[in-house]
Design a protein around this motif. Structure first.
Motif, PDB file in Angstrom:
ATOM      1  N   TYR A 136      -7.284  -6.442   0.726  1.00 52.06           N
ATOM      2  CA  TYR A 136      -7.825  -5.334   0.851  1.00 52.06           C
ATOM      3  C   TYR A 136      -7.432  -4.030   1.232  1.00 52.06           C
ATOM      4  O   TYR A 136      -7.627  -2.899   1.440  1.00 52.06           O
ATOM      5  CB  TYR A 136      -8.939  -5.571   2.305  1.00 52.06           C
ATOM      6  N   LEU A 137      -5.782  -4.115   1.280  1.00 50.57           N
ATOM      7  CA  LEU A 137      -4.977  -3.202   1.609  1.00 50.57           C
ATOM      8  C   LEU A 137      -4.440  -2.255   0.259  1.00 50.57           C
ATOM      9  O   LEU A 137      -3.712  -1.510   0.544  1.00 50.57           O
ATOM     10  CB  LEU A 137      -3.729  -3.676   2.314  1.00 50.57           C
ATOM     11  N   GLU A 138      -4.849  -2.768  -0.820  1.00 50.86           N
ATOM     12  CA  GLU A 138      -4.750  -1.834  -1.972  1.00 50.86           C
ATOM     13  C   GLU A 138      -5.742  -1.691  -3.009  1.00 50.86           C
ATOM     14  O   GLU A 138      -5.886  -2.044  -4.134  1.00 50.86           O
ATOM     15  CB  GLU A 138      -3.630  -2.674  -2.928  1.00 50.86           C
ATOM     16  N   GLU A 160      -6.345   3.889  -5.763  1.00 47.71           N
ATOM     17  CA  GLU A 160      -6.146   5.026  -5.162  1.00 47.71           C
ATOM     18  C   GLU A 160      -7.255   6.141  -5.068  1.00 47.71           C
ATOM     19  O   GLU A 160      -7.339   6.832  -3.988  1.00 47.71           O
ATOM     20  CB  GLU A 160      -5.035   5.632  -5.928  1.00 47.71           C
ATOM     21  N   ARG A 161      -7.971   6.302  -6.156  1.00 51.44           N
ATOM     22  CA  ARG A 161      -9.034   7.082  -6.334  1.00 51.44           C
ATOM     23  C   ARG A 161     -10.233   6.731  -4.996  1.00 51.44           C
ATOM     24  O   ARG A 161     -10.876   7.744  -4.849  1.00 51.44           O
ATOM     25  CB  ARG A 161      -9.699   7.028  -7.447  1.00 51.44           C
ATOM     26  N   TYR A 162     -10.208   5.517  -4.547  1.00 49.80           N
ATOM     27  CA  TYR A 162     -10.970   5.197  -3.544  1.00 49.80           C
ATOM     28  C   TYR A 162     -10.989   5.935  -2.414  1.00 49.80           C
ATOM     29  O   TYR A 162     -11.774   6.486  -1.622  1.00 49.80           O
ATOM     30  CB  TYR A 162     -11.111   3.751  -3.371  1.00 49.80           C
ATOM     31  N   PRO A 221       0.888  -1.178   0.060  1.00 48.93           N
ATOM     32  CA  PRO A 221       0.044   0.057   0.043  1.00 48.93           C
ATOM     33  C   PRO A 221       0.965   1.287  -0.224  1.00 48.93           C
ATOM     34  O   PRO A 221       1.937   1.196   0.561  1.00 48.93           O
ATOM     35  CB  PRO A 221      -0.843  -0.068   1.375  1.00 48.93           C
ATOM     36  N   HIS A 222       0.405   2.351  -0.793  1.00 57.14           N
ATOM     37  CA  HIS A 222       1.040   3.515  -0.759  1.00 57.14           C
ATOM     38  C   HIS A 222       0.592   4.371   0.485  1.00 57.14           C
ATOM     39  O   HIS A 222       1.281   5.198   0.854  1.00 57.14           O
ATOM     40  CB  HIS A 222       0.760   4.310  -1.852  1.00 57.14           C
ATOM     41  N   TYR A 247      -9.767   4.558   5.536  1.00 59.99           N
ATOM     42  CA  TYR A 247     -10.391   3.343   4.847  1.00 59.99           C
ATOM     43  C   TYR A 247     -10.181   2.250   6.270  1.00 59.99           C
ATOM     44  O   TYR A 247      -9.120   1.758   6.417  1.00 59.99           O
ATOM     45  CB  TYR A 247      -9.214   2.744   3.868  1.00 59.99           C
ATOM     46  N   SER A 248     -11.229   1.967   6.708  1.00 63.84           N
ATOM     47  CA  SER A 248     -11.330   1.053   7.971  1.00 63.84           C
ATOM     48  C   SER A 248     -11.747  -0.157   7.871  1.00 63.84           C
ATOM     49  O   SER A 248     -12.743  -0.636   7.266  1.00 63.84           O
ATOM     50  CB  SER A 248     -12.224   1.631   8.838  1.00 63.84           C
ATOM     51  N   ILE A 249     -10.754  -1.247   8.319  1.00 59.90           N
ATOM     52  CA  ILE A 249     -10.992  -2.719   8.231  1.00 59.90           C
ATOM     53  C   ILE A 249     -11.078  -3.272   9.728  1.00 59.90           C
ATOM     54  O   ILE A 249     -10.010  -3.101  10.346  1.00 59.90           O
ATOM     55  CB  ILE A 249      -9.866  -3.149   7.477  1.00 59.90           C
TER      56      ILE A 249
END
Length: 291
Positions: free
Chosen positions: A111-113, A116-118, A2-3, A74-76
């Motif tokens: 789910y960690l990538e 990017e627009r999301y 992930p970035h 972005y919550s997991i």
């Protein structure tokens, strides 16, 4: 990898190490108390928040609500404990992006990538603070004008969950949304619907009164053909297929778009004035009255 930064919220160091290992991020920061977590998130910018249902002084619901105010992330959620008591419907309504079951931790890296627009398009309207049902009464069933509501966008489940929590189950209303990808969340979402609302859930791609259809994918959702009046609620990043779907809709379909302040109604020519989130639920109910 992930970035964006990965931040962990959990009860203790043992849980933190489990999540770091699963994510492949051995240096990810971990927080066990709410104040420290929120202080870090306030300056962290867009990030992935990986959490467990409980930390030392807060529940997942409380964390999600506070985070949405301070810095949308972005919550997991990894449901590694207290999983039988989790209200998955409410968790999605508070802004959770992904909920993994106790045996699904191996799915975390997938789910960690997200696109990017999301992350850039994350939208947290203020409706999660109050999920009291709308006080507006619907007309008698014999006089009601049926309504079908379709939820679109990467955060569609957030709007759908809040509609289900804020609108009393109605024989004149049906809803449809793409279900969560993983099996545990799908099963427990349906369980939460049964335990905390009078809405029914189904997975068969068909439209039924007092029911939310949890479709397997967008193609199944798009195959539904409402014969009643039709509203579409868009929330978060839209895919090309979803945008094409909206462009093909008949002109009498009303389209609402989630924004940080609430919702706005979109016409083919322009975006309308902002609508308070609670007012949106009243608009849905008032549409049942025959014109």
């Amino acid at each position: 990898m992930p970035h964006h930064q990965i931040i962990i919220a959990c009860r203790d160091n043992a849980e933190a190490e489990t999540l770091r290992s699963a994510a492949g991020q051995p240096s990810a920061s971990a927080y066990h108390k709410t104040s420290a977590l929120l202080d870090h998130l306030a300056v962290a910018g867009g990030s992935f928040l990986v959490m467990t249902p409980l930390i030392m002084d807060e529940t997942a619901n409380g964390i999600l609500t506070k985070v949405a105010i301070i810095q949308p992330s972005y919550s997991i959620l990894y449901a590694c404990h207290a999983d039988r008591a989790l209200n998955v419907l409410r968790l999605f309504g508070c802004g959770c992006s992904v909920i993994l079951g106790p045996s699904e931790l191996a799915e975390l890296p997938s789910y960690l990538e997200p696109d990017e627009r999301y992350l850039d398009a994350l939208v947290m309207p203020p409706f999660f603070i109050d999920d009291d049902e709308s006080s507006l009464k619907e007309p008698p069933s014999s006089q009601a004008r049926p309504l079908h509501v379709t939820f679109l966008g990467a955060q569609a489940m957030m709007s759908c969950a809040n509609a289900l929590l804020n609108i009393h189950a109605s024989g004149a209303i049906s809803m449809a949304c793409v279900a969560p990808c993983n099996a545990w969340a799908r099963e427990h979402l349906m369980q939460s619907l049964e335990e905390y609302t009078l809405w029914k859930a189904q997975v068969k791609p068909s439209i039924s009164a007092s029911c939310v259809t949890l479709c397997s994918d967008f193609n199944a959702l798009a195959s539904l053909e409402p014969t009643a009046q039709h509203f579409v609620i868009c929330h978060g990043l839209m895919s090309d297929a979803e945008r094409d779907y909206i462009e093909r809709l008949p002109e009498d379909v009303r389209v609402f778009v989630a924004a940080r302040e609430g919702y706005s109604e979109r016409t083919r020519a322009e975006i309308g004035a902002m609508i308070d989130p609670e007012r949106l639920w009243d608009i849905l109910i008032s549409s049942l009255y025959a014109q």
